[in-house]
Design an enzyme around this catalytic site. Sequence first.
Site, PDB file in Angstrom:
ATOM      1  CE  LYS A  55      16.193  -5.497  32.215  1.00 18.43           C
ATOM      2  NZ  LYS A  55      14.864  -6.051  31.908  1.00 18.43           N
ATOM      3  CB  SER A 305      16.688   1.765  35.098  1.00 19.63           C
ATOM      4  OG  SER A 305      16.743   2.265  33.780  1.00 19.63           O
TER       5      SER A 305
END
Length: 402
Positions: A55, A305
Amino acid sequence: MQDPQVTYDDVVAARGLLADVALRTPLLHSHVLSGVVGGPVHLKCENLQRSGSFKIRGAYVRIAGLTGQERSRGVVAASAGNHAQGVALASGLVGTGATVYMPRGAPLPKVAATRSYGAEVIFAGDTVDVALERAREHAGRTGAIFIHPFDHPDVIAGQGTIGLEIVEQLPEVGTIVMSLGGGGLAAGVALAVKSLRPGVRIVGVQAELAAAYPASLAAGHPVDVRPALTMADGIAVGRPGELPFELIHYLVDSVVTVTESEISRALVLCLERAKQVVEPAGVAGVAAILAHPEIFEPPVVAVLSGGNIDPLLLAKVLRHGLAAAGRYLTVRVPLADRPGALATLLTRLADLGTNVLDIVHQRLGMHPGEVDVQLQLETKGPVHSEEVLDSLRVDGYKIACT
């Protein structure tokens, strides 16, 4: 697809912005997953990225692109974890203030990390949707710039830099698989990779209990779903982003779903065999490989992720994953209510190589002269579990699995 709002050139420009900010995360070969697929499988370790997930890439590109006047107004975001930390870290690096709205049930480690990066945390409601509404209200009231977690060109371009790295690290890549929530990651990676290697297959993975994309792709436009409670809360998004959906509709080859058991099994595998701590949302790609190995053309890259998992949740998921992998066995056994019956059973279980984790001894509701014993056992895997059950039945025990 006509006049895209984000292009390959935007991804390249984003990489320049991130040169001294985001880590070039490693690509690790997985021997066990290669055996599952029948060809090389690698893990792209964004769980080792700054702030613990991918992110930071999109958040930094978005915030770094603000004008001086916009930065003076500060930024606001809403998130239960990874986006919050990415925005908080990026804001500090750029030099602007950040306010992050988080649901009241957000994991404490993620709240603490967000604050440690310098953001003000405000709790709002019990869901991310409520937090998002409050963040938008904050932006309208104060003039702060709202930083969307996935539905913005700069965010997608930032996430797309992962795709550039994958192609450089493994030029012969055949398939890339990754978690899919709102769609910023999959859209960015697909855009970058398909621009360089059109033949590479891109697969997005959603939690079965929170899968908005299958219905949206079938309808041809984003539709709302009501996500059920899932351990993969980071990808539990009720409606795809408009911009990511357009890119995913044209560029992503397949979207599959995985169950809670498949997610937990994948998490255990990453921990045991790859030595990688990954959160449930971040391991969805590995779960898909384990569940649907036939759809992956090697060489395969699975994007891990994120790795921001609450230790309490990790303990629960590990237990769930061990059970799904056949390492835990829960059985009910009626025994004669006489001295030594339970001791005899426990001795037999020890002889069979099991470890007894828990025992519940119940007399109520049973026939006179009988007790009901529920045992949680640790075994060496599915084959061993079946051997234990068969042996106990041969010994005359009436076994019921629960």
